[in-house]
Design an enzyme around this catalytic site. Sequence first.
Site, PDB file in Angstrom:
ATOM      1  CE  LYS A  76      -9.209  10.096  -3.442  1.00  0.00           C
ATOM      2  NZ  LYS A  76      -8.317   9.142  -2.735  1.00  0.00           N
ATOM      3  CG  HIS A 146       1.949   3.035  -2.158  1.00  0.00           C
ATOM      4  ND1 HIS A 146       3.118   3.716  -1.906  1.00  0.00           N
ATOM      5  CD2 HIS A 146       0.953   3.925  -1.918  1.00  0.00           C
ATOM      6  CE1 HIS A 146       2.846   4.953  -1.557  1.00  0.00           C
ATOM      7  NE2 HIS A 146       1.533   5.104  -1.550  1.00  0.00           N
ATOM      8  CD  GLN A 147      -2.928   2.475  -0.354  1.00  0.00           C
ATOM      9  OE1 GLN A 147      -3.201   2.920   0.767  1.00  0.00           O
ATOM     10  NE2 GLN A 147      -2.856   3.235  -1.424  1.00  0.00           N
ATOM     11  CG  ASN A 168       2.369  -9.621  -1.485  1.00  0.00           C
ATOM     12  OD1 ASN A 168       1.219  -9.186  -1.416  1.00  0.00           O
ATOM     13  ND2 ASN A 168       3.205  -9.241  -2.427  1.00  0.00           N
ATOM     14  CG  MET A 228      -8.140  -2.466   4.717  1.00  0.00           C
ATOM     15  SD  MET A 228      -9.677  -1.737   5.307  1.00  0.00           S
ATOM     16  CE  MET A 228      -9.480  -0.045   4.778  1.00  0.00           C
ATOM     17  N   GLY A 229      -8.547  -4.090   0.299  1.00  0.00           N
ATOM     18  CA  GLY A 229      -8.132  -4.008  -1.099  1.00  0.00           C
ATOM     19  C   GLY A 229      -9.283  -3.935  -2.082  1.00  0.00           C
ATOM     20  CG  ASP A 231     -10.521  -0.181  -4.495  1.00  0.00           C
ATOM     21  OD1 ASP A 231     -10.429  -1.116  -5.326  1.00  0.00           O
ATOM     22  OD2 ASP A 231      -9.651   0.696  -4.359  1.00  0.00           O
ATOM     23  N   GLY A 301     -13.682  -2.337   4.169  1.00  0.00           N
ATOM     24  CA  GLY A 301     -13.267  -0.928   4.001  1.00  0.00           C
ATOM     25  C   GLY A 301     -13.205  -0.566   2.532  1.00  0.00           C
TER      26      GLY A 301
HETATM   27  P1  NAD Z   1       0.230  -1.920  -5.149  1.00  0.00           P
HETATM   28  O1  NAD Z   1       0.126  -2.010  -6.633  1.00  0.00           O
HETATM   29  O2  NAD Z   1       1.321  -1.135  -4.551  1.00  0.00           O
HETATM   30  O3  NAD Z   1       0.297  -3.414  -4.512  1.00  0.00           O
HETATM   31  C1  NAD Z   1      -0.598  -4.400  -4.993  1.00  0.00           C
HETATM   32  C2  NAD Z   1      -0.693  -5.544  -4.007  1.00  0.00           C
HETATM   33  O4  NAD Z   1      -1.592  -6.521  -4.542  1.00  0.00           O
HETATM   34  C3  NAD Z   1       0.592  -6.279  -3.790  1.00  0.00           C
HETATM   35  O5  NAD Z   1       0.544  -6.899  -2.514  1.00  0.00           O
HETATM   36  C4  NAD Z   1       0.597  -7.316  -4.901  1.00  0.00           C
HETATM   37  O6  NAD Z   1       1.422  -8.426  -4.613  1.00  0.00           O
HETATM   38  C5  NAD Z   1      -0.863  -7.703  -4.904  1.00  0.00           C
HETATM   39  N1  NAD Z   1      -1.353  -8.129  -6.220  1.00  0.00           N
HETATM   40  C6  NAD Z   1      -1.103  -7.571  -7.417  1.00  0.00           C
HETATM   41  N2  NAD Z   1      -1.782  -8.224  -8.377  1.00  0.00           N
HETATM   42  C7  NAD Z   1      -2.466  -9.218  -7.768  1.00  0.00           C
HETATM   43  C8  NAD Z   1      -3.342 -10.232  -8.212  1.00  0.00           C
HETATM   44  N3  NAD Z   1      -3.660 -10.355  -9.493  1.00  0.00           N
HETATM   45  N4  NAD Z   1      -3.867 -11.069  -7.296  1.00  0.00           N
HETATM   46  C9  NAD Z   1      -3.576 -10.935  -5.995  1.00  0.00           C
HETATM   47  N5  NAD Z   1      -2.752  -9.985  -5.506  1.00  0.00           N
HETATM   48  C10 NAD Z   1      -2.211  -9.139  -6.382  1.00  0.00           C
HETATM   49  O7  NAD Z   1      -1.200  -1.403  -4.680  1.00  0.00           O
HETATM   50  P2  NAD Z   1      -1.574  -0.626  -3.325  1.00  0.00           P
HETATM   51  O8  NAD Z   1      -1.497   0.831  -3.579  1.00  0.00           O
HETATM   52  O9  NAD Z   1      -0.847  -1.210  -2.190  1.00  0.00           O
HETATM   53  O10 NAD Z   1      -3.143  -0.963  -3.232  1.00  0.00           O
HETATM   54  C11 NAD Z   1      -3.561  -2.276  -2.888  1.00  0.00           C
HETATM   55  C12 NAD Z   1      -5.057  -2.373  -3.098  1.00  0.00           C
HETATM   56  O11 NAD Z   1      -5.737  -1.483  -2.222  1.00  0.00           O
HETATM   57  C13 NAD Z   1      -5.525  -2.012  -4.509  1.00  0.00           C
HETATM   58  O12 NAD Z   1      -6.484  -2.969  -4.905  1.00  0.00           O
HETATM   59  C14 NAD Z   1      -6.167  -0.664  -4.335  1.00  0.00           C
HETATM   60  O13 NAD Z   1      -7.168  -0.414  -5.301  1.00  0.00           O
HETATM   61  C15 NAD Z   1      -6.741  -0.804  -2.948  1.00  0.00           C
HETATM   62  N6  NAD Z   1      -7.029   0.453  -2.250  1.00  0.00           N
HETATM   63  C16 NAD Z   1      -8.150   0.505  -1.481  1.00  0.00           C
HETATM   64  C17 NAD Z   1      -8.451   1.645  -0.787  1.00  0.00           C
HETATM   65  C18 NAD Z   1      -9.672   1.699   0.102  1.00  0.00           C
HETATM   66  O14 NAD Z   1     -10.020   2.764   0.595  1.00  0.00           O
HETATM   67  N7  NAD Z   1     -10.306   0.586   0.360  1.00  0.00           N
HETATM   68  C19 NAD Z   1      -7.633   2.781  -0.899  1.00  0.00           C
HETATM   69  C20 NAD Z   1      -6.472   2.692  -1.666  1.00  0.00           C
HETATM   70  C21 NAD Z   1      -6.184   1.519  -2.344  1.00  0.00           C
END
Ligand code: NAD
Length: 330
Positions: A76, A146-147, A168, A228-229, A231, A301
Amino acid sequence: MLKQIDQDSLIIVNEETCQQIVSDAEAFTAVQDIFAAMARDDAYNFPVIREAIGYADALYGFKSGFDKAGKTLGVKSGGYWPGNANKGLTNHQSTVFLFDPDTGRLQALVAGNYLTAVRTAASSAVSINALARSDAKVLGMVGAGHQSTFQLRAAVRQRAFEKVVAWNPHPEMLPRLQSVAEELGIDFEAVDREVLGAQADVIITITSAFEPLLKAEWIKPGTHLACMGTDTVGKQEVASALVAQATVFTDEVAQSISLGEAQHGIAEGLIGEQDITPIGKVLNGDHVGRKSDEEITLFDGTGVGLQDLAVACVVAKAAREQGLGTLAAL
Ligand code: NAD
């Protein structure tokens, strides 16, 4: 001379077709199977490359791996382009390339944006299915980006959840999550973090936080957390004391200790690598998983390339069978 296009030709599958043909259930099975294969050493991820390219503020990289059991080989490739939103595009962009492991020929080019969300949601869902208490009723959501809606949809398939409690850092983002909960017929309440911890049986964290959002003392016994966040090096969603208190599982131990939620507990010496179990061991019956109704379990995750390849494989196969996508000859 033009090459003949036949059923064995390269297939190209776009975002719309991915959305059309991959269900949560299929993604769940694909991700569960790949975690099990990783724990049997039938499948492994190659070192991840992720670079700031010094152009367009972009982060670009690739995640690659090979599943010998499922014969899935690929990569990917993509990353993060912060200026895309102004161009009407998604900031995260990725594409999956699948190769024939017997010949090295390119078999499929599959759009990766939708699949990334689906495979990430499937990952936490696999952890809930394997580790949450069977009587879990309240789902806590920390994150509303988004996720988060994908996470919610996949999670509610695993237990008979009656209520979602959500928090949130940016509360204005919560209504979108609320509308998905309502669409799924589940009560929704925006709460503060202490209430979330006191009520939730299962908690999913899916934010971009770089500091702990949940304290250990807020979490009740028997909770399952899917973090999950986190990464990336430096990110953090929950207190390292909570990670130390919990029984920790992960998709891949090497990522968990270096860039996952466990990185902080490891750096602070609160836990060791030996305290972290690949969830595939639970799926394969080599680890019991949850041992009691009081135990706090935590799934770190981190997201591995083989998850992407596994769901892309499902898409490519279904597209060929259903006559969708575009066949091409290189
Ligand atoms: P997004 O930009 O759509 O949403 C971001 C989220 O984080 C929101 O809930 C926002 O309020 C919050 N946020 C933003 N800045 C912040 C901060 N400084 N402190 C605390 N919270 C904050 O992003 P998304 O696409 O929903 O992705 C969310 C997270 O998941 C990202 O960190 C992304 O890297 C991670 N992710 C992980 C995997 C995995 O496999 N583990 C896969 C995809 C995305």
